[in-house]
Design a protein around this motif. Structure first.
Motif, PDB file in Angstrom:
ATOM      1  N   PHE A  19       0.827  -1.222   0.000  1.00  0.00           N
ATOM      2  CA  PHE A  19       0.000   0.000   0.000  1.00  0.00           C
ATOM      3  C   PHE A  19       0.858   1.268   0.000  1.00  0.00           C
ATOM      4  CE2 PHE A  19      -2.715  -3.210   1.823  1.00  0.00           C
ATOM      5  CZ  PHE A  19      -3.955  -2.934   1.284  1.00  0.00           C
ATOM      6  N   LEU A  20       0.517   2.192  -0.878  1.00  0.00           N
ATOM      7  CA  LEU A  20       1.151   3.512  -0.874  1.00  0.00           C
ATOM      8  C   LEU A  20       0.142   4.585  -0.454  1.00  0.00           C
ATOM      9  CD1 LEU A  20       3.342   3.378  -4.124  1.00  0.00           C
ATOM     10  CD2 LEU A  20       3.930   2.731  -1.773  1.00  0.00           C
ATOM     11  N   SER A  21      -0.886   4.151   0.240  1.00  0.00           N
ATOM     12  CA  SER A  21      -1.894   5.076   0.775  1.00  0.00           C
ATOM     13  C   SER A  21      -2.489   4.414   2.017  1.00  0.00           C
ATOM     14  CB  SER A  21      -2.977   5.358  -0.274  1.00  0.00           C
ATOM     15  OG  SER A  21      -3.712   4.183  -0.535  1.00  0.00           O
ATOM     16  N   GLY A  46      -3.351   4.554 -11.362  1.00  0.00           N
ATOM     17  CA  GLY A  46      -2.370   4.926 -10.329  1.00  0.00           C
ATOM     18  C   GLY A  46      -2.238   3.815  -9.317  1.00  0.00           C
ATOM     19  N   CYS A  47      -1.895   2.625  -9.830  1.00  0.00           N
ATOM     20  CA  CYS A  47      -1.957   1.398  -9.006  1.00  0.00           C
ATOM     21  C   CYS A  47      -0.781   1.264  -8.044  1.00  0.00           C
ATOM     22  CB  CYS A  47      -2.004   0.174  -9.907  1.00  0.00           C
ATOM     23  SG  CYS A  47      -0.560   0.047 -10.986  1.00  0.00           S
ATOM     24  N   ILE A  52      -3.423  -2.915  -3.702  1.00  0.00           N
ATOM     25  CA  ILE A  52      -4.875  -2.743  -3.843  1.00  0.00           C
ATOM     26  C   ILE A  52      -5.372  -3.480  -5.084  1.00  0.00           C
ATOM     27  CG2 ILE A  52      -6.691  -1.028  -4.277  1.00  0.00           C
ATOM     28  CD1 ILE A  52      -5.022   0.929  -2.560  1.00  0.00           C
ATOM     29  N   ASP A  69       0.323   3.023 -14.037  1.00  0.00           N
ATOM     30  CA  ASP A  69       1.020   3.990 -13.185  1.00  0.00           C
ATOM     31  C   ASP A  69       2.099   4.669 -14.025  1.00  0.00           C
ATOM     32  OD1 ASP A  69       1.080   4.264  -9.866  1.00  0.00           O
ATOM     33  OD2 ASP A  69       2.852   5.070 -10.891  1.00  0.00           O
ATOM     34  N   VAL A  70       2.471   5.876 -13.619  1.00  0.00           N
ATOM     35  CA  VAL A  70       3.502   6.618 -14.360  1.00  0.00           C
ATOM     36  C   VAL A  70       4.917   6.288 -13.878  1.00  0.00           C
ATOM     37  CG1 VAL A  70       2.027   8.571 -15.007  1.00  0.00           C
ATOM     38  CG2 VAL A  70       3.219   8.619 -12.810  1.00  0.00           C
ATOM     39  N   LEU A  74       7.647   1.265  -9.765  1.00  0.00           N
ATOM     40  CA  LEU A  74       6.478   0.766  -9.023  1.00  0.00           C
ATOM     41  C   LEU A  74       5.768  -0.333  -9.813  1.00  0.00           C
ATOM     42  CD1 LEU A  74       4.969   4.080  -7.562  1.00  0.00           C
ATOM     43  CD2 LEU A  74       6.739   2.590  -6.607  1.00  0.00           C
ATOM     44  N   ASP A 115      -6.184   7.831  -4.194  1.00  0.00           N
ATOM     45  CA  ASP A 115      -5.189   8.820  -3.758  1.00  0.00           C
ATOM     46  C   ASP A 115      -4.162   9.148  -4.850  1.00  0.00           C
ATOM     47  OD1 ASP A 115      -6.717   8.470  -1.555  1.00  0.00           O
ATOM     48  OD2 ASP A 115      -5.174   7.641  -0.272  1.00  0.00           O
ATOM     49  N   ILE A 120      -2.382  15.289  -9.707  1.00  0.00           N
ATOM     50  CA  ILE A 120      -2.596  15.744 -11.086  1.00  0.00           C
ATOM     51  C   ILE A 120      -3.248  17.127 -11.089  1.00  0.00           C
ATOM     52  CG2 ILE A 120      -3.797  15.203 -13.262  1.00  0.00           C
ATOM     53  CD1 ILE A 120      -3.625  12.227 -12.427  1.00  0.00           C
TER      54      ILE A 120
HETATM   55  C1  LIG Z   1      -0.239   7.800  -3.226  1.00  0.00           C
HETATM   56  S1  LIG Z   1       0.192   6.710  -4.520  1.00  0.00           S
HETATM   57  C2  LIG Z   1      -1.195   5.590  -4.476  1.00  0.00           C
HETATM   58  C3  LIG Z   1      -0.889   4.255  -5.124  1.00  0.00           C
HETATM   59  C4  LIG Z   1      -1.997   3.218  -4.959  1.00  0.00           C
HETATM   60  N1  LIG Z   1      -3.235   3.685  -5.553  1.00  0.00           N
HETATM   61  C5  LIG Z   1      -2.223   2.923  -3.495  1.00  0.00           C
HETATM   62  O1  LIG Z   1      -3.174   3.517  -2.932  1.00  0.00           O
HETATM   63  O2  LIG Z   1      -1.462   2.137  -2.929  1.00  0.00           O
HETATM   64  C6  LIG Z   1      -0.120   7.654  -5.973  1.00  0.00           C
HETATM   65  C7  LIG Z   1       0.250   6.930  -7.252  1.00  0.00           C
HETATM   66  O3  LIG Z   1      -0.214   7.682  -8.367  1.00  0.00           O
HETATM   67  C8  LIG Z   1       0.741   7.555  -9.406  1.00  0.00           C
HETATM   68  N2  LIG Z   1       0.463   8.633 -10.372  1.00  0.00           N
HETATM   69  C9  LIG Z   1       0.703   9.947 -10.256  1.00  0.00           C
HETATM   70  N3  LIG Z   1       0.281  10.605 -11.366  1.00  0.00           N
HETATM   71  C10 LIG Z   1      -0.262   9.675 -12.193  1.00  0.00           C
HETATM   72  C11 LIG Z   1      -0.870   9.717 -13.496  1.00  0.00           C
HETATM   73  N4  LIG Z   1      -1.015  10.849 -14.184  1.00  0.00           N
HETATM   74  N5  LIG Z   1      -1.310   8.546 -14.035  1.00  0.00           N
HETATM   75  C12 LIG Z   1      -1.175   7.378 -13.353  1.00  0.00           C
HETATM   76  N6  LIG Z   1      -0.590   7.269 -12.126  1.00  0.00           N
HETATM   77  C13 LIG Z   1      -0.152   8.410 -11.561  1.00  0.00           C
HETATM   78  C14 LIG Z   1       2.057   7.622  -8.656  1.00  0.00           C
HETATM   79  O4  LIG Z   1       3.139   7.143  -9.411  1.00  0.00           O
HETATM   80  C15 LIG Z   1       1.739   6.746  -7.451  1.00  0.00           C
HETATM   81  O5  LIG Z   1       1.988   5.386  -7.680  1.00  0.00           O
END
Ligand SMILES: C[S@@+](CC[C@H](N)C(=O)[O-])C[C@H]1O[C@@H](n2cnc3c(N)ncnc32)[C@H](O)[C@@H]1O
Length: 254
Positions: A19-21, A46-47, A52, A69-70, A74, A115, A120
């Motif tokens: 988890f990153l949230s 944004g996995c 999750i 994810d970008v 990750l 999250d 963005i």
């Molecule tokens: C706080 S982390 C949450 C990751 C995951 N959803 C979780 O809750 O464990 C935010 C994630 O959004 C990704 N992210 C940021 N901007 C993005 C974009 N435009 N498209 C896809 N992923 C993005 C980041 O690289 C990061 O992995």
């Protein structure tokens, strides 16, 4: 924000493996309360490292999930964990560029996102894309870190974001409602999770202070322990002031 290995390890210490949230398994069930994704094709936007993404299949019975994810590192970690968990048939990952999504119109029954949108700036474009890739009647569901009306001006918020070097873009629940409705979503609902997160941040602080600190230091060093403690302490003030409002939301494409 650079999600390097050490930084990711520190977040997993606070929030659980994969988890990153915040919130773990329970919060995913809370987000999905009242919505079924069973048998559905889901986009996890944004996995992160895929904790999750796994739950969407194992606990919530999605048939197929595509995680995007970008951040390449990750996605790589997510792929390894998914393979090890024997879920590679049902879960695929793609590295995404910020901006337009590389999917056809109406490819998904459900878009899940946790999250991510706070990272963005151009929220209208990303929600238009999420609307485009959903089929008619499809569900957008997730959570995001929203702000209050004065979040952008607040000294508390600036102190926290500056210390952590976070480039967050807050909007409010009312702005989210208006944006989604304007794009063509129906049945837009939001659930404020600020009071839940007040308690959760106290637990975060406990995990990097007191008796737990030495365990954290053993894994990540003094510097990271100090950073995590200071960052959670600054965030606590913001959450207590009601200026960080984690919010769960859902909407249906009409
Ligand atoms: C706080 S982390 C949450 C990751 C995951 N959803 C979780 O809750 O464990 C935010 C994630 O959004 C990704 N992210 C940021 N901007 C993005 C974009 N435009 N498209 C896809 N992923 C993005 C980041 O690289 C990061 O992995």
């Amino acid at each position: 924000m650079a999600y390097d290995k050490e930084f990711v390890g520190g977040l997993e210490w606070l929030w659980g493996e994969g988890f990153l949230s915040p919130g773990g398994c329970e919060e995913i069930s809370e987000i999905l309360r009242g919505s079924s994704i069973k048998g559905k094709k889901v986009l996890d936007m944004g996995c992160g490292i895929g904790g999750i993404t796994h739950l969407l299949v194992t606990e919530h019975k999605a048939q197929e999930v595509v995680g995007i994810d970008v951040a390449e590192a990750l996605i790589e970690r997510a792929r390894i964990d998914t393979q090890a968990a024997g879920l590679a048939e049902q879960i695929k990952y793609r590295l995404a560029e910020p901006g337009p999504l590389d999917f056809d119109d109406a490819e998904f029954d459900v878009v899940f996102t946790k999250d991510v949108i706070v990272h963005i700036q151009d929220k209208c474009s990303i929600f238009e894309e999420l609307h485009r890739v959903l089929r008619r009647g499809g569900l957008l569901v997730g959570s995001d870190w929203l702000g209050s009306d004065n979040t952008n001006q607040s000294e508390l918020v600036r102190a926290w974001l500056d210390f952590c070097e976070l480039d967050f873009h807050f909007h409010t629940a009312a702005q989210l409602q208006r944006l989604l409705t304007g794009i063509g979503f129906d049945s837009v609902k939001t659930r404020d999770r600020n009071s839940w997160y007040c308690n959760a941040v106290r637990a975060e602080i406990d995990k990097v202070s007191g008796e737990s600190r030495s365990k954290f230091v053993k894994n990540f060093g003094e510097e990271m322990a100090d950073f995590r403690l200071q960052s959670s302490t600054l965030k606590m003030k913001v959450v207590d002031a009601g200026e960080l409002r984690p919010t769960n939301f859902s909407a249906v494409k009409n």
